[in-house]
Enzyme design. Structure first.
Site, PDB file in Angstrom:
ATOM      1  N   GLY A   1      -6.036  -4.218 -13.798  1.00 26.11           N
ATOM      2  CA  GLY A   1      -7.078  -4.361 -12.777  1.00 26.11           C
ATOM      3  C   GLY A   1      -8.460  -4.212 -13.378  1.00 26.11           C
ATOM      4  N   VAL A   2      -9.153  -5.341 -13.536  1.00 23.02           N
ATOM      5  CA  VAL A   2     -10.512  -5.261 -14.085  1.00 23.02           C
ATOM      6  C   VAL A   2     -11.511  -5.712 -13.014  1.00 23.02           C
ATOM      7  CG1 VAL A   2     -10.160  -5.201 -16.576  1.00 23.02           C
ATOM      8  CG2 VAL A   2      -9.917  -7.383 -15.390  1.00 23.02           C
ATOM      9  N   GLY A   3     -11.469  -4.980 -11.901  1.00 21.60           N
ATOM     10  CA  GLY A   3     -12.422  -5.180 -10.810  1.00 21.60           C
ATOM     11  C   GLY A   3     -13.659  -4.340 -11.073  1.00 21.60           C
TER      12      GLY A   3
ATOM     13  N   TYR B   1     -13.553  -3.242 -14.976  1.00 20.61           N
ATOM     14  CA  TYR B   1     -14.443  -4.037 -15.837  1.00 20.61           C
ATOM     15  C   TYR B   1     -15.444  -3.122 -16.571  1.00 20.61           C
ATOM     16  CZ  TYR B   1     -18.474  -6.774 -17.202  1.00 20.61           C
ATOM     17  OH  TYR B   1     -19.521  -7.287 -17.916  1.00 20.61           O
TER      18      TYR B   1
ATOM     19  N   VAL C   1     -14.354  -1.089 -11.145  1.00 15.79           N
ATOM     20  CA  VAL C   1     -14.248   0.030 -12.092  1.00 15.79           C
ATOM     21  C   VAL C   1     -13.643  -0.434 -13.418  1.00 15.79           C
ATOM     22  CG1 VAL C   1     -13.234   2.300 -12.515  1.00 15.79           C
ATOM     23  CG2 VAL C   1     -14.026   1.724 -10.221  1.00 15.79           C
TER      24      VAL C   1
ATOM     25  N   LYS D   1     -11.529  13.949   6.437  1.00 15.57           N
ATOM     26  CA  LYS D   1     -11.270  12.510   6.511  1.00 15.57           C
ATOM     27  C   LYS D   1     -11.266  12.104   7.972  1.00 15.57           C
ATOM     28  CE  LYS D   1     -10.354   9.372   3.329  1.00 15.57           C
ATOM     29  NZ  LYS D   1     -10.788   9.309   1.945  1.00 15.57           N
TER      30      LYS D   1
HETATM   31  P1  NAD Z   1     -11.622  -3.484  -7.027  1.00 14.44           P
HETATM   32  O1  NAD Z   1     -11.009  -4.061  -5.818  1.00 14.44           O
HETATM   33  O2  NAD Z   1     -13.026  -3.862  -7.385  1.00 14.44           O
HETATM   34  O3  NAD Z   1     -10.715  -3.828  -8.297  1.00 14.44           O
HETATM   35  C1  NAD Z   1      -9.321  -3.821  -8.271  1.00 14.44           C
HETATM   36  C2  NAD Z   1      -8.867  -4.966  -9.144  1.00 14.44           C
HETATM   37  O4  NAD Z   1      -7.450  -4.937  -9.208  1.00 14.44           O
HETATM   38  C3  NAD Z   1      -9.262  -6.346  -8.601  1.00 14.44           C
HETATM   39  O5  NAD Z   1      -9.877  -7.109  -9.611  1.00 14.44           O
HETATM   40  C4  NAD Z   1      -7.925  -6.943  -8.176  1.00 14.44           C
HETATM   41  O6  NAD Z   1      -7.896  -8.358  -8.337  1.00 14.44           O
HETATM   42  C5  NAD Z   1      -6.978  -6.251  -9.128  1.00 14.44           C
HETATM   43  N1  NAD Z   1      -5.581  -6.267  -8.721  1.00 14.44           N
HETATM   44  C6  NAD Z   1      -5.062  -6.211  -7.461  1.00 14.44           C
HETATM   45  N2  NAD Z   1      -3.728  -6.260  -7.517  1.00 14.44           N
HETATM   46  C7  NAD Z   1      -3.395  -6.316  -8.827  1.00 14.44           C
HETATM   47  C8  NAD Z   1      -2.164  -6.370  -9.521  1.00 14.44           C
HETATM   48  N3  NAD Z   1      -0.990  -6.410  -8.892  1.00 14.44           N
HETATM   49  N4  NAD Z   1      -2.183  -6.399 -10.871  1.00 14.44           N
HETATM   50  C9  NAD Z   1      -3.361  -6.380 -11.538  1.00 14.44           C
HETATM   51  N5  NAD Z   1      -4.556  -6.359 -10.927  1.00 14.44           N
HETATM   52  C10 NAD Z   1      -4.577  -6.315  -9.592  1.00 14.44           C
HETATM   53  O7  NAD Z   1     -11.470  -1.899  -6.883  1.00 14.44           O
HETATM   54  P2  NAD Z   1     -12.205  -0.784  -7.737  1.00 14.44           P
HETATM   55  O8  NAD Z   1     -13.365  -0.280  -6.971  1.00 14.44           O
HETATM   56  O9  NAD Z   1     -12.379  -1.242  -9.137  1.00 14.44           O
HETATM   57  O10 NAD Z   1     -11.104   0.369  -7.694  1.00 14.44           O
HETATM   58  C11 NAD Z   1      -9.950   0.289  -8.489  1.00 14.44           C
HETATM   59  C12 NAD Z   1      -9.023   1.455  -8.164  1.00 14.44           C
HETATM   60  O11 NAD Z   1      -9.706   2.679  -8.405  1.00 14.44           O
HETATM   61  C13 NAD Z   1      -8.587   1.505  -6.697  1.00 14.44           C
HETATM   62  O12 NAD Z   1      -7.286   2.047  -6.643  1.00 14.44           O
HETATM   63  C14 NAD Z   1      -9.561   2.478  -6.081  1.00 14.44           C
HETATM   64  O13 NAD Z   1      -9.012   3.126  -4.952  1.00 14.44           O
HETATM   65  C15 NAD Z   1      -9.745   3.463  -7.223  1.00 14.44           C
HETATM   66  N6  NAD Z   1     -11.014   4.181  -7.169  1.00 14.44           N
HETATM   67  C16 NAD Z   1     -12.189   3.488  -7.153  1.00 14.44           C
HETATM   68  C17 NAD Z   1     -13.387   4.186  -7.122  1.00 14.44           C
HETATM   69  C18 NAD Z   1     -14.708   3.458  -7.114  1.00 14.44           C
HETATM   70  O14 NAD Z   1     -15.727   4.103  -7.367  1.00 14.44           O
HETATM   71  N7  NAD Z   1     -14.747   2.163  -6.864  1.00 14.44           N
HETATM   72  C19 NAD Z   1     -13.390   5.600  -7.102  1.00 14.44           C
HETATM   73  C20 NAD Z   1     -12.161   6.279  -7.155  1.00 14.44           C
HETATM   74  C21 NAD Z   1     -10.984   5.555  -7.182  1.00 14.44           C
END
Ligand code: NAD
Length: 358
Positions: free
Chosen positions: A194-196, A200, A198, A92
């Site tokens: 959290g439906v961002g 979604y 991942v 890292k």
């Molecule tokens: P993202 O930012 O696209 O989605 C996160 C979602 O959570 C957003 O829609 C946000 O509005 C929502 N959110 C924030 N605070 C909230 C709360 N208090 N209550 C409910 N919803 C809330 O992120 P992502 O890429 O979808 O990643 C989601 C999680 O998975 C993160 O913790 C990330 O570290 C982890 N992760 C992601 C990946 C990846 O490939 N993107 C890989 C490994 C781990």
């Protein structure tokens, strides 16, 4: 020796002791006055291959905090890549964000030179505070970059979210099979926090598999989309963890499994994408004591790193797909071993990763 020199020497000893006790390979520092670069690269392990891990670009209160963060995250990467079965190690980078940044590309070029000096022992990638544009700048200087806007002939799709979501889906199938003895998710009620990116995509897989969904997000458009497309019920984001349901899937925040939330969880499974879901290690035991199966975050959310490694090393899509499929077996094995050894799943995951790290 002056008192100040003695203090410095004690701090250095602490760092060396920490490196030794955490099983570290090496720790590198770079200062580049012209651009304000102050960076640390921690390489935890290269036993399985070059150390892969993101570059974090955030404010730190002290250089000590930055070093500790780099080491903690690098070790986490070793465990995550080992459990994912990848031929890479864990590293890292941390760049201490300066108060006044005058030339961002110049700073990232200087960081690229730092990465280059390590000759490929460390491969950098996106992390908190860095962007794909930053990675593109680093890639002007060094080839050791795992995420870029365009990954060349092996595909431009740098977004790891679809692979992460697919891995979480397979992990949820595994833990549901273990708990409910069912191959199908049909009719299971799954609450996604959290439906961002991942969350979604996970919702889409689960909906297609017949699950009943509840969703919560601070972003109202994100939940409305799930309501429209998957018939999901929208619930309050403050309390979704306490919803009466079969599976709680944290896909937003770290430290969501803590002293306050665990006693209120009604689901019998917790399985989601968020990193660092357990506020403290002992929360894994707290979940087990309540009869809740926790799918360890770094074991279930490895799809994204599998995707990144496949792009970087030009692995075939088939190989990456197979490793993502294997998340099912890893999660199922963790559940079995946890019961056999009467241990929390997070500790079982650690011991499997440690076995693989030799
Ligand atoms: P993202 O930012 O696209 O989605 C996160 C979602 O959570 C957003 O829609 C946000 O509005 C929502 N959110 C924030 N605070 C909230 C709360 N208090 N209550 C409910 N919803 C809330 O992120 P992502 O890429 O979808 O990643 C989601 C999680 O998975 C993160 O913790 C990330 O570290 C982890 N992760 C992601 C990946 C990846 O490939 N993107 C890989 C490994 C781990």
């Amino acid at each position: 020796m002056t008192v100040s020199e003695m203090n410095k020497s004690a701090a250095a000893m602490d760092t060396f002791n920490r490196l030794k006790s955490e099983g570290f390979g090496d720790l590198h520092f770079k200062v580049h006055a012209a651009t304000g670069l102050q960076a640390v690269i921690a390489i935890h392990s290269t036993k399985r291959g070059p150390a892969l891990g993101g570059c974090r670009f955030i404010h730190y209160n002290s250089s000590e905090d930055a070093i500790i963060d780099a080491m903690r995250l690098a070790k986490g990467m070793s465990y995550k890549t080992a459990i994912a079965g990848l031929p890479v190690g864990g590293g890292k980078a941390v760049i201490i964000k300066p108060d006044h940044l005058t030339d961002r590309p110049a700073l990232f070029r200087a960081f690229g030179q730092f990465v280059q000096t390590l000759g490929g022992r460390y491969i950098t990638a996106l992390d908190s505070g860095t962007t794909l544009a930053d990675m593109d700048v680093i890639a002007e200087i060094t080839p050791y970059v795992g995420s870029k806007t365009n990954m060349g002939e092996h595909g431009g799709e740098g977004d790891p979210a679809p692979s992460t979501a697919q891995g979480i889906f397979r992990g949820i199938q595994a833990v549901a099979k273990y708990k409910f003895k069912k191959d199908s998710l049909q009719g299971l009620h799954i609450a996604i926090q959290g439906v961002g990116a991942v969350g979604y995509l996970l919702a889409s897989h689960l909906h297609a598999a017949g699950a009943v969904l509840s969703v919560a997000d601070i972003n109202s458009e994100a939940v409305e989309r799930c309501k429209r497309e998957f018939g999901a019920t929208v619930v309050d984001y403050h309390s979704i963890h306490a919803l009466e349901c079969d599976i709680f899937s944290p896909c937003a925040l770290g430290a969501i499994l803590n002293d306050d939330t665990i006693p209120t969880i009604k689901a019998s499974i917790v399985a989601g994408a968020a990193n660092n879901q357990l506020a403290k290690d002992y929360h894994g035991k707290m979940l087990r004591d309540r009869g809740i199966i926790y799918a360890p975050d770094y074991a279930i959310n490895g799809g994204g790193i599998i995707h990144a490694a496949a792009k970087y090393f030009h692995h075939s899509d088939e190989k990456a797909k197979q490793l993502i499929e294997d998340i099912y077996t890893v999660i199922y094995t963790i559940c079995e071993r946890a019961d056999k050894q009467n241990q929390p799943t997070n500790l079982i995951a650690n011991s499997i990763a440690e076995e693989r790290l030799g």
